[in-house]
Scaffold this motif. Structure first.
Motif, PDB file in Angstrom:
ATOM      1  N   UNK A 131       0.829  -1.215   0.000  1.00 37.65           N
ATOM      2  CA  UNK A 131       0.000   0.000   0.000  1.00 37.65           C
ATOM      3  C   UNK A 131       0.863   1.264   0.000  1.00 37.65           C
ATOM      4  N   UNK A 132       1.891   1.268   0.838  1.00 32.43           N
ATOM      5  CA  UNK A 132       2.734   2.457   0.957  1.00 32.43           C
ATOM      6  C   UNK A 132       3.515   2.729  -0.321  1.00 32.43           C
ATOM      7  N   UNK A 133       3.939   1.677  -1.012  1.00 33.59           N
ATOM      8  CA  UNK A 133       4.635   1.867  -2.293  1.00 33.59           C
ATOM      9  C   UNK A 133       3.698   2.428  -3.360  1.00 33.59           C
ATOM     10  N   UNK A 134       2.424   2.032  -3.302  1.00 34.51           N
ATOM     11  CA  UNK A 134       1.446   2.598  -4.241  1.00 34.51           C
ATOM     12  C   UNK A 134       1.274   4.098  -3.982  1.00 34.51           C
ATOM     13  N   UNK A 135       1.243   4.453  -2.710  1.00 39.13           N
ATOM     14  CA  UNK A 135       1.139   5.873  -2.361  1.00 39.13           C
ATOM     15  C   UNK A 135       2.368   6.632  -2.857  1.00 39.13           C
ATOM     16  N   UNK A 136       3.537   6.034  -2.678  1.00 38.62           N
ATOM     17  CA  UNK A 136       4.796   6.673  -3.066  1.00 38.62           C
ATOM     18  C   UNK A 136       4.892   6.836  -4.582  1.00 38.62           C
ATOM     19  N   UNK A 137       4.316   5.904  -5.306  1.00 39.46           N
ATOM     20  CA  UNK A 137       4.332   5.987  -6.767  1.00 39.46           C
ATOM     21  C   UNK A 137       3.522   7.190  -7.250  1.00 39.46           C
ATOM     22  N   UNK A 138       2.460   7.520  -6.516  1.00 42.07           N
ATOM     23  CA  UNK A 138       1.617   8.666  -6.890  1.00 42.07           C
ATOM     24  C   UNK A 138       2.244   9.975  -6.442  1.00 42.07           C
ATOM     25  N   UNK A 139       2.803   9.979  -5.244  1.00 41.45           N
ATOM     26  CA  UNK A 139       3.384  11.206  -4.691  1.00 41.45           C
ATOM     27  C   UNK A 139       4.731  10.873  -4.068  1.00 41.45           C
ATOM     28  N   UNK A 140       5.794  11.146  -4.809  1.00 40.51           N
ATOM     29  CA  UNK A 140       7.139  10.770  -4.360  1.00 40.51           C
ATOM     30  C   UNK A 140       7.674  11.657  -3.237  1.00 40.51           C
ATOM     31  N   UNK A 141       6.979  12.756  -2.947  1.00 40.33           N
ATOM     32  CA  UNK A 141       7.478  13.680  -1.933  1.00 40.33           C
ATOM     33  C   UNK A 141       6.546  13.785  -0.728  1.00 40.33           C
ATOM     34  N   UNK A 142       5.638  12.850  -0.589  1.00 43.66           N
ATOM     35  CA  UNK A 142       4.733  12.903   0.564  1.00 43.66           C
ATOM     36  C   UNK A 142       5.500  12.574   1.834  1.00 43.66           C
ATOM     37  N   UNK A 143       5.485  13.465   2.818  1.00 47.73           N
ATOM     38  CA  UNK A 143       6.241  13.228   4.057  1.00 47.73           C
ATOM     39  C   UNK A 143       5.793  11.947   4.760  1.00 47.73           C
ATOM     40  N   UNK A 144       6.759  11.229   5.311  1.00 46.41           N
ATOM     41  CA  UNK A 144       6.459  10.064   6.138  1.00 46.41           C
ATOM     42  C   UNK A 144       6.347   8.748   5.411  1.00 46.41           C
ATOM     43  N   UNK A 145       6.157   8.776   4.090  1.00 45.50           N
ATOM     44  CA  UNK A 145       5.938   7.518   3.373  1.00 45.50           C
ATOM     45  C   UNK A 145       7.159   6.608   3.418  1.00 45.50           C
ATOM     46  N   UNK A 146       8.313   7.151   3.077  1.00 46.99           N
ATOM     47  CA  UNK A 146       9.515   6.315   3.030  1.00 46.99           C
ATOM     48  C   UNK A 146       9.889   5.795   4.418  1.00 46.99           C
TER      49      UNK A 146
END
Length: 442
Positions: free
Chosen positions: A124-139
Motif C-alpha cells: 500500500x505504501x509503495x502505491x502511495x509513493x508511486x503517486x506522490x514521491x514527496x509525501x512526508x512520512x511515506x519512506x
C-alpha cells in the motif's frame, strides 16, 4: 473633486449592518426557564461525542453519495474510533472512485502495519509513493515495515532517500540509527542518533541508541554519558505521565480531533453551498476547541461572504487576541470596522497593520482611503498614498494617489497618477473615468 471610492477588499463586500433585519429581544415574561446544564463525566462526554460524530459521518454519506473525498474522510473517522474493518471498506470504496489517492493508500498501509501485515503495508505504501514521491512520512513508514521483516539494507536505502528530501526528519535519522545498529555499522548508527538529538534534544530513545552504539564501539565514557542522559529524560517523562490526568487529557485530545473533523466537514458543506450547515459545524468546533484559530478564521470568512460584517469583526478580534503579531488579522479588523462606520476602531487597527508590516502597502492604502472618505485629513491621506506607491507601484495605489492629489487641489499630479494607473491597468473603466473627470474640470 473626484468621487471618493473606498479601498477594495475582495473577500469582504458587505451592505450596511442596518440593512439586515434585527432580532427582537424576547421579554422576560415570555421566555421559558432554562434547565441547568447537565454535568457529564469524562466517560459520558466521550461516548456522547463519539455518537454525535458518527451521526455526522452518516449524514455526510447521505448528503454526498458516491464521493471519494467523503468516503475517505468517513473511513478516517472510523479508524480514529478503532473500527479498522469498516474503515478499510470505506477506504477501498474511495479508491474505486478515485485510485489516485496517496493519502488513502497511506491510511491502508498504516492499518495493515498495525495488524502486523507488513508485506501488505509495504504494498500500500509503495502505491502511495508511486503517486506522490514527496509525501512526508511515506519512506520512513516503508522502512519501518521493512525493519519489522528484518530487511535492514532495503530500509536504509529508503531512509537515505528520505533524509535527502527531508534532512530535518528526526524520526528518519533515528530509524537509520536503529537499522545501522542492526547491521553492526556502529559509526553510522552513532552519527544518525547524534543528528536526531541535534534536531530534537528531547528525543529520549536516541540517547539509548547512543549508549548502545558507544558501548559497541568500546567508548564506555561516552556510553555512560548518554545512559545518564537517557535515564534523566526517561525519569522526567515518567513524572510528567504521573502528573497528567489521562482520562481528562484523552478527552481534551478527542475534543480537538473532533473539532478538526467538524472543520473538514464544514468545508465540504460550504463547497456544496450549505452555509447554514457550515456555520453549525464551525460553531460546534469552536466550542469543542476554542483555541483552534483555523476554526475562527473559517467562521470569519463565512460571515464575511454571507454579508454579516458584525459577526466577522467579532471573529477577527478574537483571532487578534491569539495572534497579536498578525497584520492580516488587524487589516481585516480595520477594513470591516470602516465598513461599519466605526472609524476610530478602523484607524487604530490600520495603524497597527502599518506598525507590524511597514513594508506592505496595503495598510497605508486603506488608512489613506479612510482619511479621504471621512474627510479627516486630506494632506495625511496624500502622504499615505505616496508611501503606498513608493512601496508598490500598482494600479490601485496610483489610483488612490490620483484621488488624494485631486482632493488636495493638485490637478497636475492627480492626472499624472491617474495616467500611471491606466497604463498599468488599461482595461479599468473607473480609472479612465476619473482621469477624464479631472482633465475636463475647469
Amino acid at each position: 473633486m473626484c468621487a471618493i471610492i473606498a479601498g477594495v477588499l475582495v473577500q469582504w463586500l458587505f451592505s450596511a449592518a442596518s440593512d439586515r433585519p434585527q432580532e427582537t429581544e424576547r421579554s422576560s415574561s415570555s421566555a421559558k426557564p432554562q434547565a441547568a446544564p447537565i454535568e457529564l463525566t469524562p466517560e459520558e462526554e466521550t461516548a456522547a461525542l463519539k455518537k454525535e460524530e458518527m451521526q455526522l459521518t452518516q449524514q455526510l454519506l447521505r448528503d454526498f453519495p458516491g464521493n471519494d473525498v467523503i468516503l475517505a474522510f468517513v473511513g478516517s473517522v472510523y479508524r480514529q474510533h478503532g473500527n479498522n474493518t469498516e474503515a478499510v471498506k470505506l477506504l477501498n470504496k474511495a479508491l474505486e472512485l478515485n485510485p489516485n489517492r496517496p493519502d488513502v493508500y497511506n491510511a491502508l498501509g498504516s492499518i495493515a502495519f498495525a495488524k502486523g501485515s507488513y508485506e501488505e503495508a509495504i504494498t500500500y505504501l509503495n502505491r502511495a509513493l508511486k503517486i506522490d514521491t514527496r509525501q512526508p512520512g511515506l519512506r520512513s513508514s516503508i522502512a519501518f515495515s521493512l525493519m519489522a521483516l528484518g530487511r535492514y539494507t532495503e530500509a536504509i536505502e529508503q531512509l537515505d532517500n528520505n533524509v535527502q528530501i527531508f534532512p530535518k526528519s528526526v524520526y528518519s535519522h533515528f530509524l537509520l540509527g536503529q537499522a545501522c545498529l542492526q547491521q553492526k555499522d556502529y559509526d553510522n548508527a552513532r552519527e544518525h542518533y547524534l543528528t536526531a538529538i541535534e534536531l530534537d534534544q528531547n528525543y529520549v530513545n536516541a540517547y539509548y541508541g547512543l549508549f548502545t552504539a558507544y558501548s559497541r564501539l568500546e567508548r564506555q565514557d561516552k556510553a555512560r554519558e548518554y545512559m545518564a542522559a537517557f535515564r534523566r529524560l526517561k525519569a522526567e517523562e515518567i513524572e510528567a505521565s504521573k502528573a497528567r490526568d489521562k482520562l481528562y487529557d484523552d478527552l481534551v485530545l478527542m475534543r480537538q480531533t473532533i473539532a478538526e473533523n467538524q472543520i473538514f466537514a464544514a468545508r465540504i458543506y460550504q463547497a456544496g453551498g450549505r452555509s447554514d450547515k457550515t456555520e453549525e459545524l464551525l460553531q460546534k468546533a469552536a466550542i469543542l476547541n476554542p483555541k483552534n484559530i483555523i476554526c475562527l478564521k473559517e467562521l470569519a470568512g463565512l460571515y464575511s461572504t454571507t454579508n454579516r460584517p458584525t459577526e466577522a469583526l467579532k471573529m477577527y478580534k478574537r483571532i487578534s487576541e491569539s495572534e497579536p503579531q498578525n497584520p492580516a488579522c488587524f487589516f481585516n479588523v480595520g477594513v470591516i470596522s470602516a465598513m461599519l462606520k466605526r472609524f476610530d476602531d478602523a484607524e487604530e487597527a490600520l495603524r497597527k497593520v502599518i506598525k507590524l508590516a511597514p513594508e506592505d502597502s496595503r495598510g497605508y492604502r486603506e488608512l489613506a482611503w479612510l482619511y479621504l472618505n471621512t474627510k479627516k485629513s486630506h494632506s495625511q491621506a496624500r502622504k499615505l498614498a505616496e508611501k503606498a506607491v513608493k512601496l508598490e507601484k500598482t494600479a490601485v495605489n496610483y489610483y488612490l494617489l490620483a484621488c488624494a492629489c485631486d482632493m488636495n487641489g493638485d490637478r497636475t499630479n492627480a492626472l499624472e497618477a491617474a495616467e500611471q494607473a491606466i497604463q498599468l491597468d488599461p482595461g479599468n473603466v473607473e480609472y479612465k473615468q476619473i482621469y477624464q473627470r479631472i482633465k475636463n474640470r475647469k
